[in-house]
Design a protein around this motif. Structure first.
Motif, PDB file in Angstrom:
ATOM      1  N   ALA A 159       0.839  -1.197   0.000  1.00 26.52           N
ATOM      2  CA  ALA A 159       0.000   0.000   0.000  1.00 26.52           C
ATOM      3  C   ALA A 159       0.873   1.244   0.000  1.00 26.52           C
ATOM      4  O   ALA A 159       1.991   1.249   0.515  1.00 26.52           O
ATOM      5  N   ALA A 160       0.335   2.311  -0.597  1.00 23.39           N
ATOM      6  CA  ALA A 160       1.067   3.571  -0.639  1.00 23.39           C
ATOM      7  C   ALA A 160       1.187   4.151   0.765  1.00 23.39           C
ATOM      8  O   ALA A 160       0.286   4.017   1.588  1.00 23.39           O
ATOM      9  N   ALA A 161       2.313   4.766   1.021  1.00 21.93           N
ATOM     10  CA  ALA A 161       2.529   5.365   2.336  1.00 21.93           C
ATOM     11  C   ALA A 161       1.554   6.512   2.546  1.00 21.93           C
ATOM     12  O   ALA A 161       1.283   7.276   1.623  1.00 21.93           O
ATOM     13  N   PRO A 162       0.971   6.630   3.741  1.00 25.53           N
ATOM     14  CA  PRO A 162       0.018   7.707   3.993  1.00 25.53           C
ATOM     15  C   PRO A 162       0.675   9.074   3.890  1.00 25.53           C
ATOM     16  O   PRO A 162       1.828   9.255   4.278  1.00 25.53           O
ATOM     17  N   THR A 163      -0.063  10.032   3.347  1.00 24.79           N
ATOM     18  CA  THR A 163       0.455  11.390   3.199  1.00 24.79           C
ATOM     19  C   THR A 163       0.302  12.143   4.513  1.00 24.79           C
ATOM     20  O   THR A 163      -0.774  12.177   5.095  1.00 24.79           O
ATOM     21  N   LYS A 164       1.400  12.732   4.978  1.00 26.96           N
ATOM     22  CA  LYS A 164       1.358  13.465   6.231  1.00 26.96           C
ATOM     23  C   LYS A 164       0.803  14.858   5.993  1.00 26.96           C
ATOM     24  O   LYS A 164       1.127  15.506   5.005  1.00 26.96           O
ATOM     25  N   GLU A 165      -0.021  15.307   6.934  1.00 32.11           N
ATOM     26  CA  GLU A 165      -0.591  16.636   6.837  1.00 32.11           C
ATOM     27  C   GLU A 165       0.272  17.619   7.619  1.00 32.11           C
ATOM     28  O   GLU A 165       0.954  17.254   8.561  1.00 32.11           O
ATOM     29  N   GLY A 166       0.186  18.880   7.213  1.00 32.88           N
ATOM     30  CA  GLY A 166       0.915  19.911   7.926  1.00 32.88           C
ATOM     31  C   GLY A 166       2.347  20.041   7.441  1.00 32.88           C
ATOM     32  O   GLY A 166       2.778  19.379   6.496  1.00 32.88           O
ATOM     33  N   PRO A 167       3.131  20.903   8.098  1.00 35.93           N
ATOM     34  CA  PRO A 167       4.512  21.147   7.667  1.00 35.93           C
ATOM     35  C   PRO A 167       5.419  19.958   7.960  1.00 35.93           C
ATOM     36  O   PRO A 167       5.133  19.133   8.826  1.00 35.93           O
ATOM     37  N   ARG A 168       6.522  19.893   7.233  1.00 37.29           N
ATOM     38  CA  ARG A 168       7.504  18.846   7.506  1.00 37.29           C
ATOM     39  C   ARG A 168       8.197  19.143   8.833  1.00 37.29           C
ATOM     40  O   ARG A 168       8.400  20.303   9.194  1.00 37.29           O
ATOM     41  N   ALA A 169       8.559  18.075   9.527  1.00 38.08           N
ATOM     42  CA  ALA A 169       9.180  18.259  10.840  1.00 38.08           C
ATOM     43  C   ALA A 169      10.244  17.200  11.071  1.00 38.08           C
ATOM     44  O   ALA A 169      10.178  16.092  10.530  1.00 38.08           O
ATOM     45  N   ASN A 170      11.246  17.573  11.863  1.00 37.83           N
ATOM     46  CA  ASN A 170      12.307  16.669  12.313  1.00 37.83           C
ATOM     47  C   ASN A 170      12.980  15.946  11.143  1.00 37.83           C
ATOM     48  O   ASN A 170      13.451  16.590  10.216  1.00 37.83           O
ATOM     49  N   ASP A 197      11.843  14.409   8.687  1.00 39.45           N
ATOM     50  CA  ASP A 197      11.188  14.545   7.382  1.00 39.45           C
ATOM     51  C   ASP A 197      11.730  15.741   6.598  1.00 39.45           C
ATOM     52  O   ASP A 197      11.443  15.885   5.415  1.00 39.45           O
ATOM     53  N   ILE A 198      12.480  16.604   7.264  1.00 35.37           N
ATOM     54  CA  ILE A 198      13.100  17.746   6.578  1.00 35.37           C
ATOM     55  C   ILE A 198      14.404  17.253   5.964  1.00 35.37           C
ATOM     56  O   ILE A 198      15.404  17.062   6.658  1.00 35.37           O
ATOM     57  N   ARG A 199      14.382  17.038   4.668  1.00 39.02           N
ATOM     58  CA  ARG A 199      15.533  16.410   4.003  1.00 39.02           C
ATOM     59  C   ARG A 199      16.230  17.395   3.072  1.00 39.02           C
ATOM     60  O   ARG A 199      16.160  17.294   1.852  1.00 39.02           O
TER      61      ARG A 199
END
Length: 205
Positions: free
Chosen positions: A34-45, A47-49
Motif C-alpha cells: 500500500a502507498a505510504a500515507p500522506t502526512k498533513e501539515g509542515p515537515r518536521a524533524n 522529514d526535513i531532508r
C-alpha cells in the motif's frame, strides 16, 4: 528399443508435470504494498531532508544558516521539534517549537473559522396580491428578520382566478417591498412571472 523410448518419454513427462506442480506450490506471491500515507501539515524533524536550513530557535532568535544535523541537534537539546515554516525559502526556514501545540492551535483556529461560517439560505415569503395591511406587516417583519440573520428572501405572489387579469397589483406590491427594504437589501433577481406566480429575490446588503 521401442519400449525403452516409451519409458523414457513417460519418465520425462511425469518429471515435467511434477516439476510444474512443485513450482506452483512453492511460488510465493508478494503482498500488495500500500502507498505510504500522506502526512498533513509542515515537515518536521527527520522529514526535513535538505542539507542546510535557516534556523529560528525556541526563543525566536535567528541563528542563521546551519546544517540540518546541527538544527536537529539544537531541537533535541531543547526537548522540542524542528518544524519547517518556510519551505520555499533558500535555504528553507525552520523553527524549534512544540509540534503538538502547533497542531492543536491550528485545529482550534480551523474549528473557530468553521463555527463563524454561516450558510446563506433563501427564505421564502408568500403573499397574495391583495394582502391586507395587518398580514403585510407580519410578513415584512419576517423579511427584515431574515435580512438581519444574513439570509436572502424570495418573495412569491400567487394569483388565483380573476387575479390573473390584474398582474399590475403584484408588481406594485413587489415594488413596495423593494422600496421599504432598500436600505438593508438589494434586488438579486428582478420580478418575473412563472405560470400563476410572480417572484422576486432580495439579498441583504
Amino acid at each position: 528399443m521401442l519400449l525403452t523410448r516409451r519409458a523414457t518419454y513417460r519418465h520425462r513427462r511425469n518429471t515435467g508435470i511434477e516439476r510444474q506442480r512443485f513450482e506452483e506450490i512453492t511460488t510465493i506471491r508478494r503482498p500488495f504494498k500500500a502507498a505510504a500515507p500522506t502526512k498533513e501539515g509542515p515537515r518536521a524533524n527527520r522529514d526535513i531532508r535538505v542539507p542546510r536550513v535557516q534556523l529560528i530557535d525556541e526563543s525566536g532568535a535567528n541563528r542563521g544558516e546551519v546544517s540540518i544535523n546541527d538544527a536537529l541537534s539544537a531541537a533535541e537539546e531543547a526537548g522540542l521539534d524542528l518544524v519547517e515554516i518556510s519551505p520555499n525559502a533558500q535555504p528553507p526556514v525552520v523553527k524549534i517549537l512544540d509540534l503538538g501545540k502547533l497542531k492543536y492551535a491550528n485545529q482550534k483556529k480551523a474549528a473557530e473559522a468553521r463555527k463563524h461560517q454561516k450558510t446563506i439560505e433563501i427564505k421564502e415569503i408568500k403573499m397574495r396580491p391583495n394582502i391586507d395591511s395587518h398580514d403585510y406587516e407580519v410578513k415584512m417583519k419576517a423579511v427584515r428578520r431574515f435580512f438581519e440573520e444574513g439570509d436572502k428572501v424570495k418573495l412569491t405572489l400567487r394569483f388565483r382566478g380573476r387575479e390573473m387579469a390584474h398582474m399590475e397589483l403584484g408588481m406594485q406590491l413587489l415594488n413596495k417591498v423593494r422600496e421599504e427594504t432598500a436600505t438593508i437589501a438589494k434586488v438579486e433577481a428582478e420580478p418575473k412571472l412563472e405560470g400563476r406566480q410572480m417572484m422576486m429575490v432580495l439579498a441583504p446588503r
